[in-house]
Design an enzyme around this catalytic site. Structure first.
Site, PDB file in Angstrom:
ATOM      1  N   GLY A 164       0.805  -1.212   0.000  1.00  0.00           N
ATOM      2  CA  GLY A 164       0.000   0.000   0.000  1.00  0.00           C
ATOM      3  C   GLY A 164       0.839   1.263   0.000  1.00  0.00           C
ATOM      4  N   CYS A 165       0.215   2.358   0.427  1.00  0.00           N
ATOM      5  CA  CYS A 165       0.816   3.680   0.264  1.00  0.00           C
ATOM      6  C   CYS A 165       2.041   3.927   1.128  1.00  0.00           C
ATOM      7  CB  CYS A 165      -0.236   4.752   0.548  1.00  0.00           C
ATOM      8  SG  CYS A 165      -1.552   4.826  -0.687  1.00  0.00           S
ATOM      9  N   PHE A 166       2.258   3.139   2.183  1.00  0.00           N
ATOM     10  CA  PHE A 166       3.447   3.371   3.011  1.00  0.00           C
ATOM     11  C   PHE A 166       4.698   2.715   2.442  1.00  0.00           C
ATOM     12  CE2 PHE A 166       1.627  -0.519   4.960  1.00  0.00           C
ATOM     13  CZ  PHE A 166       2.735  -1.358   4.966  1.00  0.00           C
ATOM     14  N   ALA A 167       4.571   1.989   1.328  1.00  0.00           N
ATOM     15  CA  ALA A 167       5.675   1.168   0.823  1.00  0.00           C
ATOM     16  C   ALA A 167       6.879   1.966   0.347  1.00  0.00           C
ATOM     17  CB  ALA A 167       5.185   0.262  -0.301  1.00  0.00           C
TER      18      ALA A 167
END
Length: 391
Positions: A164-167
């Site tokens: 997701g977006c924290f990757a």
């Protein structure tokens, strides 16, 4: 007799912190202004009869504070793949077919920009870290980009799928460990995203879709990471001092996504914004305590722009001056939410603006900074950074 510990470590480990040595970004050429997107979206999904839903979507787009976004998907591509534009239709095959080609391709574009800035032959790249939440395949996009760039066949690869977006923060944390624990390592990091997996037509019973369609976009970013830069051939941009990952307490199910025949279906709870906001200071304190830093306005920032309200909430909780989030809001405005790639785009914007405005350092004139990745879990990645002087 085994060698002494110091001697053994000296043979395998680098002595210094990892550094960002180069940054590159890339986007598809297709650009849609946010003010035009509701008409485009309801037209290509054959949903113009849903007038009330369209009005709601228009309001969401206005509140997003996004001016434009880049997309691979065009009206023609959606006509050729009608299942992608129809909510709930079996379309995973069509989505995967696009992404298996386009994710490595866009990643390569960003990587070539970073490699050109780095100025060294690709034969010096020892490791690849590739992150995406856009599709999946074996061998992975890490393999594909290795072949596309003509890297050594013995390059060591790490593939990060579906975080997701924290990757973006995850990829940097992994690259930091690789660079600091493998002498002479030069790590190519690539984060690439494409909305072909998350694009859906509107549905009155799944309003989270509208939030995503008003925000998600396509982009790729790449970095070269290495410790002990070979000066003056290599020119550091930022020093990566430390990296942390935290699961936000009592946040189970706040952001979740599942792969179905219809593609990736995602669900957002209303408490996402306060959960991030109420816990961000604890993450910052854990990251900066050992450096004696508690004045959050003394830092420069790259905060994942997971939406205007999330950025606003973090700014409020940390008491940040608006100037500190200028680069973050610029990327949200000009590119939207490109998932894992966003925080790297922001670092690129920071160092470019710092030079244009004749600041003393790559961090808007400040010495210390923080990269904050946000995403499902809820998960927070914090990377402690130090800027470098601008010559």
């Amino acid at each position: 007799m085994a060698p002494a510990m110091d001697s053994a470590q000296n043979g395998h480990q680098s002595r210094g912190s990892a550094n960002v040595l180069a940054i590159g970004t890339a986007n598809p050429p297709n650009v849609i202004l946010q003010e035009d997107y509701p008409d485009f979206y309801f037209k290509v999904t054959n949903s113009e009869h849903l007038t009330d839903l369209k009005e709601k979507f228009k309001r969401i787009c206005v509140k997003s504070k996004t001016r434009k976004r880049h997309f691979y998907l065009t009206e023609q591509i959606l006509k050729e793949n009608p299942g992608i534009a129809t909510y709930g239709a079996g379309s995973l095959d069509s989505r995967q077919k696009i992404l298996e080609t386009e994710i490595p391709k866009l990643g390569k574009e960003a990587a070539m920009v970073a490699i050109q800035e780095w100025g060294q032959p690709v034969s010096k790249i020892t490791h690849v870290v590739f992150a995406t939440t856009s599709g999946f395949m074996m061998p992975g996009a890490d393999y594909s980009i290795t072949r596309l760039l003509g890297l050594n066949p013995n390059v060591r690869r790490v593939m990060i799928y579906n975080q997701g977006c924290f990757a973006g923060g995850t990829a940097l944390r992994v690259a930091k460990d690789l660079a600091e624990n493998n002498k002479g390592a030069r790590v190519l990091v690539v984060c690439a995203e494409n909305t072909a997996m998350t694009f859906h037509g509107p549905n009155e019973n799944h309003l989270d879709v509208l939030v995503g369609q008003a925000m998600f976009s396509d982009g790729a970013a790449a970095l070269i990471i290495g410790a002990n830069p070979n000066l003056p051939e290599e020119r550091p941009v930022y020093e990566m001092v430390a990296a942390h990952q935290t699961i936000v307490p009592e946040s189970d199910g706040a952001i979740v996504a599942h792969f179905y025949e219809m593609g990736m279906s995602y669900f957002l709870k209303e408490n996402v914004i306060p959960l991030f906001g109420n816990n961000i200071e604890a993450c910052m304190e854990a990251a900066f305590k050992e450096y004696g830093i508690s004045d959050w306005n003394s830092l420069f920032y790259s905060v994942h722009p997971g939406g205007r309200a999330i950025v606003d909430g973090i700014a409020e909780k940390l008491g940040l001056d608006e100037e500190n989030l200028k680069a973050t809001r610029h990327v949200l405005s000009e590119y939207g939410n490109m998932g894992s790639a966003c925080v790297i785009f922001i670092l690129d914007e920071l160092r470019k603006k710092s030079k244009e405005e004749k600041k003393l350092t790559t961090g808007d004139g400040k010495e210390w900074g923080c990269l904050i990745g946000l995403g499902p879990g809820l998960t927070v990645e914090t990377v402690v950074l130090r800027s470098v002087p601008i010559a």
